[in-house]
Design a protein around this motif. Structure first.
Motif, short mmCIF file in Angstrom:
data_model
loop_
_atom_site.label_atom_id
_atom_site.label_comp_id
_atom_site.label_asym_id
_atom_site.label_seq_id
_atom_site.Cartn_x
_atom_site.Cartn_y
_atom_site.Cartn_z
N GLU A 76 0.82 -1.21 0.00
CA GLU A 76 0.00 0.00 0.00
C GLU A 76 0.86 1.26 0.00
O GLU A 76 1.83 1.36 0.74
CB GLU A 76 -0.92 0.00 1.22
CG GLU A 76 -1.88 1.17 1.24
CD GLU A 76 -2.87 1.10 2.39
OE1 GLU A 76 -3.68 2.02 2.49
OE2 GLU A 76 -2.83 0.15 3.18
N GLU A 96 -2.87 -8.03 -2.51
CA GLU A 96 -3.50 -6.73 -2.75
C GLU A 96 -2.45 -5.65 -2.99
O GLU A 96 -1.45 -5.58 -2.26
CB GLU A 96 -4.36 -6.34 -1.55
CG GLU A 96 -5.51 -7.30 -1.31
CD GLU A 96 -6.40 -6.84 -0.17
OE1 GLU A 96 -6.79 -5.65 -0.16
OE2 GLU A 96 -6.69 -7.67 0.70
N ILE A 155 -2.53 -1.49 -3.40
CA ILE A 155 -3.43 -0.36 -3.22
C ILE A 155 -2.63 0.95 -3.27
O ILE A 155 -1.66 1.12 -2.54
CB ILE A 155 -4.17 -0.46 -1.88
CG1 ILE A 155 -4.89 -1.81 -1.76
CG2 ILE A 155 -5.15 0.68 -1.70
CD1 ILE A 155 -5.30 -2.18 -0.36
N LYS A 156 -3.04 1.86 -4.13
CA LYS A 156 -2.45 3.20 -4.24
C LYS A 156 -0.93 3.17 -4.45
O LYS A 156 -0.18 3.88 -3.78
CB LYS A 156 -2.77 4.05 -3.01
CG LYS A 156 -4.24 4.28 -2.78
CD LYS A 156 -4.46 5.10 -1.53
CE LYS A 156 -5.89 5.06 -1.08
NZ LYS A 156 -6.08 5.67 0.22
N ASN A 202 -5.56 -8.39 -6.36
CA ASN A 202 -6.47 -7.24 -6.33
C ASN A 202 -5.62 -5.99 -6.46
O ASN A 202 -4.85 -5.67 -5.55
CB ASN A 202 -7.26 -7.20 -5.02
CG ASN A 202 -8.19 -8.38 -4.87
OD1 ASN A 202 -8.70 -8.89 -5.85
ND2 ASN A 202 -8.40 -8.81 -3.65
N GLU A 215 -5.83 -2.00 -6.92
CA GLU A 215 -6.77 -0.87 -6.83
C GLU A 215 -6.03 0.45 -6.77
O GLU A 215 -5.05 0.59 -6.05
CB GLU A 215 -7.62 -1.01 -5.57
CG GLU A 215 -8.44 -2.28 -5.49
CD GLU A 215 -9.16 -2.42 -4.16
OE1 GLU A 215 -9.20 -1.46 -3.39
OE2 GLU A 215 -9.68 -3.51 -3.91
N LYS A 216 -6.51 1.43 -7.52
CA LYS A 216 -5.98 2.80 -7.50
C LYS A 216 -4.47 2.83 -7.67
O LYS A 216 -3.78 3.60 -7.01
CB LYS A 216 -6.39 3.50 -6.20
CG LYS A 216 -7.89 3.62 -6.02
CD LYS A 216 -8.24 4.30 -4.72
CE LYS A 216 -9.75 4.31 -4.51
NZ LYS A 216 -10.11 4.85 -3.21
N SER A 217 -3.94 1.99 -8.53
CA SER A 217 -2.50 1.90 -8.77
C SER A 217 -2.21 2.14 -10.24
O SER A 217 -3.07 1.94 -11.10
CB SER A 217 -1.98 0.52 -8.35
OG SER A 217 -2.18 0.31 -6.98
#
Length: 79
Positions: free
Chosen positions: A22, A39, A41-42, A58, A60-62
């Motif tokens: 993250e 995961e 994330i960002k 997963n 996300e926002k990457s």
């Protein structure tokens, strides 16, 4: 959990429960196998390499995330 790292490489030996990356930038993560989905994330320009198996990723926002798989991972499907 790997958070707020820059320009680093993280190597996880053995089978792990989960991997969460993250808010990292230019980070490489190498791991053998993971029981839960991995995961991301960002993150910006991160690379993940799995040497064994993983059920899912997963992301996300990457942006600029690269995933390297081996033949053991088998068939992939994208939504």
């Amino acid at each position: 959990m790997i958070t707020h790292c820059k320009e680093s490489t993280v190597v996880i030996k053995g089978k792990c429960g989960n991997v969460i990356v993250e808010s990292c930038e230019k980070v490489g993560v190498v791991f053998e196998s993971c029981i839960a989905p991995v995961e991301v994330i960002k993150c910006k320009k991160c690379q993940l390499q799995v040497q064994g198996t993983v059920p899912a990723f997963n992301i996300e926002k990457s942006e600029g995330t690269v995933v390297y798989l081996n033949k053991v991972c088998g068939f992939l499907s994208f939504p």
